[in-house]
Write a protein that holds these residues in place. Structure first.
Motif, PDB file in Angstrom:
ATOM      1  N   ALA A 109      28.188  40.761  45.457  1.00 18.04           N
ATOM      2  CA  ALA A 109      29.472  41.315  45.253  1.00 18.04           C
ATOM      3  C   ALA A 109      30.504  40.415  44.718  1.00 18.04           C
ATOM      4  CB  ALA A 109      29.819  41.547  46.844  1.00 18.04           C
ATOM      5  N   PRO A 110      31.676  40.963  44.105  1.00 20.97           N
ATOM      6  CA  PRO A 110      32.623  40.075  43.452  1.00 20.97           C
ATOM      7  C   PRO A 110      32.791  38.683  43.920  1.00 20.97           C
ATOM      8  CG  PRO A 110      33.330  42.291  43.204  1.00 20.97           C
ATOM      9  CD  PRO A 110      31.985  42.246  44.098  1.00 20.97           C
ATOM     10  N   LEU A 111      33.117  38.507  45.117  1.00 21.34           N
ATOM     11  CA  LEU A 111      33.640  37.195  45.791  1.00 21.34           C
ATOM     12  C   LEU A 111      32.273  36.198  46.026  1.00 21.34           C
ATOM     13  CD1 LEU A 111      36.571  38.313  47.672  1.00 21.34           C
ATOM     14  CD2 LEU A 111      36.648  36.672  46.162  1.00 21.34           C
ATOM     15  N   GLU A 112      31.163  36.821  45.947  1.00 19.54           N
ATOM     16  CA  GLU A 112      29.868  35.727  46.252  1.00 19.54           C
ATOM     17  C   GLU A 112      29.947  34.668  45.252  1.00 19.54           C
ATOM     18  OE1 GLU A 112      27.398  36.663  48.541  1.00 19.54           O
ATOM     19  OE2 GLU A 112      26.793  34.671  48.052  1.00 19.54           O
TER      20      GLU A 112
ATOM     21  N   ASN B  78      40.387  22.294  41.652  1.00 19.09           N
ATOM     22  CA  ASN B  78      41.753  23.190  41.624  1.00 19.09           C
ATOM     23  C   ASN B  78      41.888  24.179  40.680  1.00 19.09           C
ATOM     24  OD1 ASN B  78      43.140  21.914  43.751  1.00 19.09           O
ATOM     25  ND2 ASN B  78      44.258  20.266  42.454  1.00 19.09           N
ATOM     26  N   GLY B  79      40.870  24.230  39.791  1.00 21.07           N
ATOM     27  CA  GLY B  79      40.717  25.260  38.759  1.00 21.07           C
ATOM     28  C   GLY B  79      39.697  26.225  38.756  1.00 21.07           C
ATOM     29  N   MET B  80      38.904  26.246  40.098  1.00 16.67           N
ATOM     30  CA  MET B  80      37.804  26.704  40.161  1.00 16.67           C
ATOM     31  C   MET B  80      37.788  28.174  40.522  1.00 16.67           C
ATOM     32  SD  MET B  80      35.005  23.979  40.918  1.00 16.67           S
ATOM     33  CE  MET B  80      33.687  24.718  41.789  1.00 16.67           C
ATOM     34  N   ALA B  81      38.537  28.663  41.351  1.00 16.16           N
ATOM     35  CA  ALA B  81      38.871  29.853  41.985  1.00 16.16           C
ATOM     36  C   ALA B  81      39.242  30.786  40.786  1.00 16.16           C
ATOM     37  CB  ALA B  81      40.032  30.184  42.845  1.00 16.16           C
ATOM     38  N   ASN B  82      39.804  30.312  39.713  1.00 13.00           N
ATOM     39  CA  ASN B  82      39.972  31.146  38.597  1.00 13.00           C
ATOM     40  C   ASN B  82      38.873  30.957  37.434  1.00 13.00           C
ATOM     41  OD1 ASN B  82      42.284  32.803  38.819  1.00 13.00           O
ATOM     42  ND2 ASN B  82      43.751  31.123  38.448  1.00 13.00           N
ATOM     43  N   LEU B  83      37.934  29.944  37.746  1.00 12.34           N
ATOM     44  CA  LEU B  83      36.796  29.982  36.659  1.00 12.34           C
ATOM     45  C   LEU B  83      35.935  30.994  37.554  1.00 12.34           C
ATOM     46  CD1 LEU B  83      36.381  26.059  36.231  1.00 12.34           C
ATOM     47  CD2 LEU B  83      36.906  27.900  34.606  1.00 12.34           C
ATOM     48  N   HIS B  84      35.787  31.321  38.748  1.00 10.32           N
ATOM     49  CA  HIS B  84      35.148  32.141  39.256  1.00 10.32           C
ATOM     50  C   HIS B  84      35.599  33.500  38.914  1.00 10.32           C
ATOM     51  CE1 HIS B  84      33.193  34.346  42.674  1.00 10.32           C
ATOM     52  NE2 HIS B  84      34.056  35.234  42.632  1.00 10.32           N
ATOM     53  N   ASN B  85      36.896  34.078  38.648  1.00 17.35           N
ATOM     54  CA  ASN B  85      37.010  35.164  37.843  1.00 17.35           C
ATOM     55  C   ASN B  85      36.771  35.266  36.605  1.00 17.35           C
ATOM     56  OD1 ASN B  85      38.561  36.195  40.265  1.00 17.35           O
ATOM     57  ND2 ASN B  85      40.427  34.907  39.819  1.00 17.35           N
ATOM     58  N   ALA B  86      36.817  34.236  35.728  1.00 12.41           N
ATOM     59  CA  ALA B  86      36.560  33.873  34.509  1.00 12.41           C
ATOM     60  C   ALA B  86      34.924  34.216  34.371  1.00 12.41           C
ATOM     61  CB  ALA B  86      36.820  32.993  33.690  1.00 12.41           C
ATOM     62  N   HIS B 376      47.629  49.990  25.170  1.00 14.26           N
ATOM     63  CA  HIS B 376      47.824  48.924  25.872  1.00 14.26           C
ATOM     64  C   HIS B 376      46.477  48.394  26.317  1.00 14.26           C
ATOM     65  CE1 HIS B 376      48.243  51.824  28.872  1.00 14.26           C
ATOM     66  NE2 HIS B 376      47.726  50.903  29.777  1.00 14.26           N
ATOM     67  N   ASP B 377      46.309  47.109  26.837  1.00 13.40           N
ATOM     68  CA  ASP B 377      45.211  46.478  27.542  1.00 13.40           C
ATOM     69  C   ASP B 377      45.734  46.042  28.913  1.00 13.40           C
ATOM     70  OD1 ASP B 377      43.034  45.298  25.362  1.00 13.40           O
ATOM     71  OD2 ASP B 377      44.907  45.316  24.274  1.00 13.40           O
ATOM     72  N   VAL B 378      44.620  46.301  29.639  1.00 12.96           N
ATOM     73  CA  VAL B 378      44.766  46.082  31.090  1.00 12.96           C
ATOM     74  C   VAL B 378      43.518  44.833  31.365  1.00 12.96           C
ATOM     75  CG1 VAL B 378      44.736  46.847  33.519  1.00 12.96           C
ATOM     76  CG2 VAL B 378      45.331  48.328  31.427  1.00 12.96           C
ATOM     77  N   LEU B 379      44.228  43.847  32.150  1.00  8.82           N
ATOM     78  CA  LEU B 379      43.392  42.698  32.526  1.00  8.82           C
ATOM     79  C   LEU B 379      43.334  42.804  34.189  1.00  8.82           C
ATOM     80  CD1 LEU B 379      44.565  39.964  29.975  1.00  8.82           C
ATOM     81  CD2 LEU B 379      43.083  41.745  29.578  1.00  8.82           C
ATOM     82  N   THR B 380      41.976  42.680  34.533  1.00  9.50           N
ATOM     83  CA  THR B 380      42.099  42.983  36.002  1.00  9.50           C
ATOM     84  C   THR B 380      41.541  41.930  36.764  1.00  9.50           C
ATOM     85  OG1 THR B 380      39.897  44.192  36.492  1.00  9.50           O
ATOM     86  CG2 THR B 380      41.802  45.226  35.597  1.00  9.50           C
ATOM     87  N   LEU B 381      41.556  41.801  38.253  1.00 15.33           N
ATOM     88  CA  LEU B 381      41.098  40.602  38.933  1.00 15.33           C
ATOM     89  C   LEU B 381      39.446  40.791  39.171  1.00 15.33           C
ATOM     90  CD1 LEU B 381      41.750  38.263  40.616  1.00 15.33           C
ATOM     91  CD2 LEU B 381      42.303  39.997  42.681  1.00 15.33           C
ATOM     92  N   THR B 382      38.909  40.265  38.046  1.00 18.75           N
ATOM     93  CA  THR B 382      37.343  40.510  38.092  1.00 18.75           C
ATOM     94  C   THR B 382      36.474  39.838  39.298  1.00 18.75           C
ATOM     95  OG1 THR B 382      37.483  38.682  36.490  1.00 18.75           O
ATOM     96  CG2 THR B 382      37.408  40.835  35.516  1.00 18.75           C
ATOM     97  N   GLY B 383      37.063  38.804  39.691  1.00 16.89           N
ATOM     98  CA  GLY B 383      36.319  38.022  40.696  1.00 16.89           C
ATOM     99  C   GLY B 383      36.826  38.121  42.174  1.00 16.89           C
ATOM    100  N   GLY B 384      38.014  38.850  42.290  1.00 17.42           N
ATOM    101  CA  GLY B 384      38.586  38.950  43.517  1.00 17.42           C
ATOM    102  C   GLY B 384      39.328  37.698  44.174  1.00 17.42           C
ATOM    103  N   ALA B 385      39.188  36.689  43.192  1.00 18.43           N
ATOM    104  CA  ALA B 385      39.930  35.472  43.658  1.00 18.43           C
ATOM    105  C   ALA B 385      41.469  35.366  43.499  1.00 18.43           C
ATOM    106  CB  ALA B 385      39.140  34.215  43.019  1.00 18.43           C
ATOM    107  N   ILE B 386      42.112  35.524  44.432  1.00 18.01           N
ATOM    108  CA  ILE B 386      43.812  35.965  43.949  1.00 18.01           C
ATOM    109  C   ILE B 386      44.441  34.834  43.560  1.00 18.01           C
ATOM    110  CG2 ILE B 386      43.826  37.925  45.684  1.00 18.01           C
ATOM    111  CD1 ILE B 386      45.364  36.173  47.653  1.00 18.01           C
ATOM    112  N   GLY B 387      45.505  35.086  42.806  1.00 14.09           N
ATOM    113  CA  GLY B 387      46.085  34.151  42.178  1.00 14.09           C
ATOM    114  C   GLY B 387      45.682  33.582  40.736  1.00 14.09           C
TER     115      GLY B 387
END
Lengths: 517, 517
Positions: A109-112, B78-86, B376-387
């Motif tokens: 799942a996405p947060l895994e 500190n950057g890894m939550a958004n790397l998770h989304n990436a 337009h383009d929409v970029l969404t929260l792919t990995g669920g890691a908020i922020g």
């Protein structure tokens, strides 16, 4: 009783009754269970770096762990920089890391993500609980692990179905092993070194930076002429009038080399032999001078204070410790400078203050001007991961509600975990934050010169500059519910600092202190 | 030429000319080298979560990697939550992670930690460079790795002595392998499914959510009656008048089950079969209905758009895609509601906008009211890691300086990386941030009910409440140099949104939208 309820009840029975939390969906049963065990105080933070930093500050001051509640791997990573600092501080912490239900783990799942890898990174105790019936026992073991000397991080992964499963069992507290006692032969050997009369430094870390250790070290110094020094970044240093006050080992290798010039013996007491914080071209990493012998009196995990006391009884049976006389700088006046802001703090620091010190370059004068202030504690940036100061202030204030907390906080470092201010407001904590707003990563300006980097021009310097745009910490603090004001003169800082201390609840002062560099 | 200079020159030669950075001492030679290679644009952020999130937004919009500059392990975490989304977005990123000099690694200096373990967590390409003479080559390989379909994270660890060593060599760019082409038999097999006439959903992910894929999917739908759906959290969805517009798969498992009722075939195109975001007691994790067969047309790493076009040529040779007609909601009036704020956005969204969508529960209506808006383009929260939302907005604005960026941003999630506002001001980015200030973790209020947690009372609910104290995002934004205003009515929001779009540079609107829940 579900797993979450048995977990929280077990924690409370084990003395863990504060949980710093930033929960998500997988933690909702834990959150709901807080109403079943009202002795557990849940403290919400808006970012996990505040959660873990607060747990660090709490553990340093309470001498027992707080729990944290983190949301899967991505929530945990957000808290890991301050866990790194806590690891270096040997702070007891019990992290409860919510995870997907065991039945859900295989679906990516996405947060895994790989939580085990993150847990390993903290060098602590790790367990994934696999059954509601054992989560209580796992929690009791986690508390004991966290409390095992010198203190460490315990990571307990709580899958959602273990949390909601119906057959939770409360476990009795487990007493951690007592710290080992240093053997007599080690003490005798170090005593012989001290009796040699050769130039000796005693480096105090971990438990040796508290009252018992300081008193014993002072007696030894009086009797033998050895010079005690405090490790560069102590987790908790007891300090001020009525206690022995020693210098800290310098941050810069040049300072350390100066402090150890001609020293023949270095005695380690819960500390490590000094190494440079960073490497520099052509400079040594190890800072113990050639020809200086290193002796270990007590390691982490041993009873450091007891070892010092035994050593003092051996070499300084009749010596009395030298206690710092009360002494404060005069209140300065004029536009704020890197010196006079510190004098304001030294002049006004209240009895029993807890200083969370992340002032970095701006804080150079603070140790000098506060040595004779009323007794206080200093909590420092043990692991070098910036963004610690405000969260540690939160945790210290919750551990010690009757003591004033003073955060001395650099501007750049403040921004990593600025939302700690909101938690201060929410919990109405007696924290006075002084932002040293020098509009730069000043330490990096210094380091850019020290590393010998050539060719640095406007592009490089712009990455160290925080003045485009200027940050207004008054507005940021007010935006998070913390009353705030700006000081540009020593008189304003003194007036605002006094007022902040006199009023309950959090305050912030945006002190426009120019950069040293 | 030192190692750092050869590294940066190699990156620039490989098309990587933006570096989002939060440096420390170990990165000072890299920082200094930015003046030797002025084609590299250094963009400072005050927190690494902004650095990596910006690199994610940049990569999604530029279709090529940005570099990041991170300070050892604690900076990287500190950057890894958004790397998770990436990672979940398959965004190409080249992380340059500064480390202690190789000669310094053995001393366990305070910032030492296991960077390799962190790199592994990102599931990307990992390398530690060990010599100044090879860092150029390592960088060229890192760029190629990041650009290998479908795009991934490349972690290049740069020890300080490799950075400052004198014998750097610039390496030529390495062309990444082209994505594999789906074979004819797979296309023929899926074509047979579509010709069966049985109820079929085509789930579009990765590259299939861009114009080519959407047009092909629409032709297939017209010719066969199959229903295209967009994956729940697309990395980049092209959308609006003149394009085919399809529904997204729902976030809640109940929605997905409804969308897949009686569906006999699910065709995956760069997407995975749907699983529940979280587990819930007694509910299924896999959401493909019983009896529905799953077929994969194209996997990640394959040329997804080409596969869809081949399929369309096979089953829909003469079909024309259905293109969305221009259509906008009327401008609403009155006090802000969860519905009318979205209508304001739909009514005013400018041509070519890039929406960074982290509106969470407040954003429920946004897809409906923007379907007929200009493209337009929409970029969404792919990995669920908020922020993620604000940093992604930063990166998108730097990738596309001529396009307006609109961040639709929940209040709670905003606070994880709020300092992104400062970088928006520093770089004078055309980003309009609309904070949906509902004073709660509203999604968790919903989830607390959905997980069936019993016994939740005031203690539990207080951990989901962001109203004590209320947050004032106008003050926070102004404190970081971003002009801001508060909107409480639809008219105010419309006026402020129009004005923000008309003026250059960043703006923030604190929209007081009540919670749905």
């Amino acid at each position: 009783m579900n797993g979450a309820q048995s977990l929280i009840r077990t924690l409370v029975d084990g003395g863990v009754d504060v949980c710093f939390a930033n929960p998500g969906t997988s933690e909702m049963h834990f959150v709901a269970a807080l109403d079943s065990v009202p002795e557990m105080r849940g403290v919400l933070a808006l970012f996990e770096g505040v959660v873990t930093g607060a747990a660090d500050g709490y553990g340093r001051m309470a001498d027992k762990p707080a729990a944290t509640l983190l949301h899967l791997g991505p929530g945990m990573v957000n808290g890991m920089a301050n866990l790194h600092n806590a690891r270096r501080a040997h702070t007891p912490i019990v992290n409860v890391i919510g995870d997907h239900a065991l039945s859900h783990k295989g679906f990516d799942a996405p947060l895994e993500s790989d939580i085990d890898a993150l847990s390993e990174w903290t060098h602590g105790w790790n367990r994934t609980s696999t059954d509601s019936a054992v989560i209580g026992r796992d929690a009791a073991e986690a508390v004991a692990a966290a409390r095992t000397a010198p203190g460490r991080i315990a990571n307990l992964v709580l899958p959602a179905d273990v949390s909601w499963g119906p057959d939770g069992v409360v476990a009795s507290p487990i007493e951690p092993p007592a710290p080992s006692i240093v053997d007599d032969s080690t003490i005798a050997a170090v005593a012989d070194v001290l009796r040699s009369g050769e130039s000796t430094v005693i480096l105090l870390g971990a438990g040796a930076t508290r009252e018992r250790g300081l008193l014993a070290a002072s007696r030894i110094a009086v009797a033998t002429g050895a010079k005690p020094l405090i490790e560069t970044f102590p987790a908790r240093l007891e300090r001020g009038a009525g206690l022995p006050v020693f210098d800290r080992m310098g941050y810069l290798s040049e300072q350390v080399q100066w402090q150890l010039t001609d020293v023949k013996h270095l005695i380690l007491v819960g500390a490590k032999a000094p190494v440079s914080f960073f490497a520099y071209p052509g400079k040594a990493s190890e800072l113990t001078p050639e020809g200086c012998k290193v002796h270990t009196l007590a390691d982490l995990g041993e009873d450091v204070a007891a070892a010092l006391e035994s050593l003092a009884d051996s070499v300084a049976a009749d010596a009395k410790p030298v206690l710092q006389e009360p002494s404060r700088p005069a209140l300065p006046s004029g536009v704020l400078t890197p010196q006079n802001w510190a004098e304001v703090i030294g002049a006004l620091l209240p009895e029993g203050a807890i200083i969370s010190d992340e002032a970095n370059t701006s804080g150079l004068m603070i140790p000098m001007v506060t040595a004779g202030a009323p007794r206080h504690d200093v909590l420092t940036l043990t692991g070098g991961a910036i963004g610690q100061g405000l969260p540690v202030g939160v945790g210290a204030a919750i551990a010690c509600p009757d003591r004033p907390v003073v955060c001395l906080q650099s501007d750049g470092s403040a921004m990593y975990t600025i939302s700690a201010l909101w938690t201060m407001a929410r919990e109405n904590l007696n924290v006075t934050t002084v932002i040293l707003n020098n509009r730069a990563y000043a330490i990096l300006r210094m380091e850019l010169m020290r590393v010998g980097a050539e060719g640095a021009g406007p592009n490089a310097n712009s990455l160290l500059d925080l003045s485009t745009p200027d940050m207004d910490f008054v507005k940021m603090a007010e935006g998070m519910g913390v009353p705030a004001s700006r000081a540009t003169t020593a008189e304003e800082l003194a007036e605002q600092f006094s007022r902040a201390l006199a009023e309950p609840g959090p305050h912030l002062i945006d002190a426009m202190v120019p950069s040293l560099i």
